[in-house]
Design an enzyme around this catalytic site. Structure first.
Site, mmCIF file in Angstrom:
data_model
loop_
_atom_site.group_PDB
_atom_site.id
_atom_site.type_symbol
_atom_site.label_atom_id
_atom_site.label_comp_id
_atom_site.label_asym_id
_atom_site.label_seq_id
_atom_site.Cartn_x
_atom_site.Cartn_y
_atom_site.Cartn_z
ATOM 1 N N LYS A 6 -53.134 -101.857 4.057
ATOM 2 C CA LYS A 6 -53.252 -102.265 5.456
ATOM 3 C C LYS A 6 -52.031 -103.062 5.915
ATOM 4 O O LYS A 6 -51.421 -103.822 5.157
ATOM 5 C CB LYS A 6 -54.530 -103.084 5.669
ATOM 6 C CG LYS A 6 -55.840 -102.294 5.506
ATOM 7 C CD LYS A 6 -56.074 -101.338 6.650
ATOM 8 C CE LYS A 6 -57.308 -100.467 6.457
ATOM 9 N NZ LYS A 6 -58.563 -101.188 6.622
ATOM 10 N N ARG A 61 -62.774 -99.512 -1.167
ATOM 11 C CA ARG A 61 -62.268 -98.247 -0.629
ATOM 12 C C ARG A 61 -60.743 -98.276 -0.702
ATOM 13 O O ARG A 61 -60.101 -99.088 -0.021
ATOM 14 C CB ARG A 61 -62.746 -98.058 0.811
ATOM 15 C CG ARG A 61 -62.329 -96.731 1.440
ATOM 16 C CD ARG A 61 -62.881 -96.624 2.855
ATOM 17 N NE ARG A 61 -62.550 -95.329 3.460
ATOM 18 C CZ ARG A 61 -61.442 -95.066 4.126
ATOM 19 N NH1 ARG A 61 -60.519 -96.027 4.282
ATOM 20 N NH2 ARG A 61 -61.222 -93.878 4.634
#
Length: 303
Positions: free
Chosen positions: A247, A282
């Protein structure tokens, strides 16, 4: 009655709860996804425009090869998505999502000798239904049931787990001006609304997992604050899925612009998550995060 499945992965034996009767997956479902060790959910984006791996696995052969790699590295769940939810992305119609994901799910079930769990990453009930019919086991909804409430009814009727994530708005505009006074409490409050809606739709409590939605309508400090207080999410009693993989907010911390250079940073958050009690992760990079989760779990067990 919930049955236990023991599956051997690259890093040892993992126990996942669920009924995997091949001919009646929708009828039996999986009424829990808790294991005796943290679970690694491998990301498989069959999209042309996902932020880190767009286009890499949009072909069926490439997708299956990636699944085989993830299986060899110890993945527990394959999360398949046919729509990018990166900031600024446009929505994809249900029919196109189905065209992308269903052949991959069918191929995994037909070509690979594996009982790996499959989750469908979608906000639309029509896509989720097609994926479940093709052999998926879990619904992963980044809208937390807000975009298409019928997805909650579907999860209840099919008897499958559903992961409810926190976000605000739509991916196209979610990063335009997100604002929180107390991000941890506000995320918890919003997730509670999604949980109540799911329960009202008939989803069993033990079939619900939650996700704080790292990077979804969050500023850099919002993401950091949520990671610093993962224990508060865990204390709800619902299984927590953490999705920090590659991210952008970590890139700003590490002064890195390429998502693929954030593998180590992601693994750090996985280890911290394990210590906080998070049970599912995840990730794009299964091997590195499997190792991080297993080492952190061993340390945690010695406390």
């Amino acid at each position: 009655m919930i049955k236990q499945l023991n599956r051997r992965t690259g890093s040892g034996s993992h126990t996942i709860l669920g009924d995997r009767h091949a001919s009646s997956r929708l009828a039996c479902g999986i009424h829990a996804i808790l294991g005796d060790k943290p679970l690694i959910m491998g990301i498989l984006n069959v999209t042309p425009d996902s932020f880190s791996d767009g286009g890499k696995f949009s072909g069926l052969n490439e997708a299956i090869q990636q699944v085989e790699l993830m299986l060899s590295e110890g993945v527990d769940i394959i999360d398949i998505g046919g729509e990018s939810t990166r900031p600024g992305s446009d929505s994809v119609a249900a029919g196109e999502q189905i065209r992308r994901v269903v052949p991959v799910i069918e191929a995994i079930r037909q070509q690979l000798n594996s009982d790996v769990l499959i989750s469908i990453d979608t906000t639309l009930s029509e896509v989720a239904k097609a994926a479940l019919d093709a052999g998926a086991d879990i619904i992963n909804d980044v809208s937390g049931g807000r975009e298409d409430a019928a997805i909650l009814t579907l999860a209840a009727q099919a008897g499958v787990p559903i992961i409810l994530m926190h976000s605000q708005g739509m991916p196209k505009t979610m990063q335009d001006n997100p604002h929180y006074e107390n991000v941890v409490q506000e995320v918890l409050d919003a997730l509670n609304v999604s949980i109540e809606a799911a329960l009202k739709a008939g989803v069993k409590k033990e079939a619900i997992a939650i996700d704080p939605g790292i990077g979804f309508a969050k500023r850099k400090q919002d993401n950091i604050d949520l990671l610093a207080h993962l224990d508060k999410l865990v204390s709800t009693g619902f299984p927590v899925l953490l999705g920090t993989s590659r991210k952008r907010f970590m890139g700003t911390i590490c002064d890195v612009t390429e998502p693929s250079e954030l593998v180590t940073a992601t693994a750090v958050t996985t280890a911290l998550g394990v210590m906080a009690g998070v049970q599912m992760f995840r990730v794009h990079d299964v091997k590195e995060n499997r190792q991080a989760a297993d080492v952190a779990w061993a340390i945690k067990q010695s406390r």
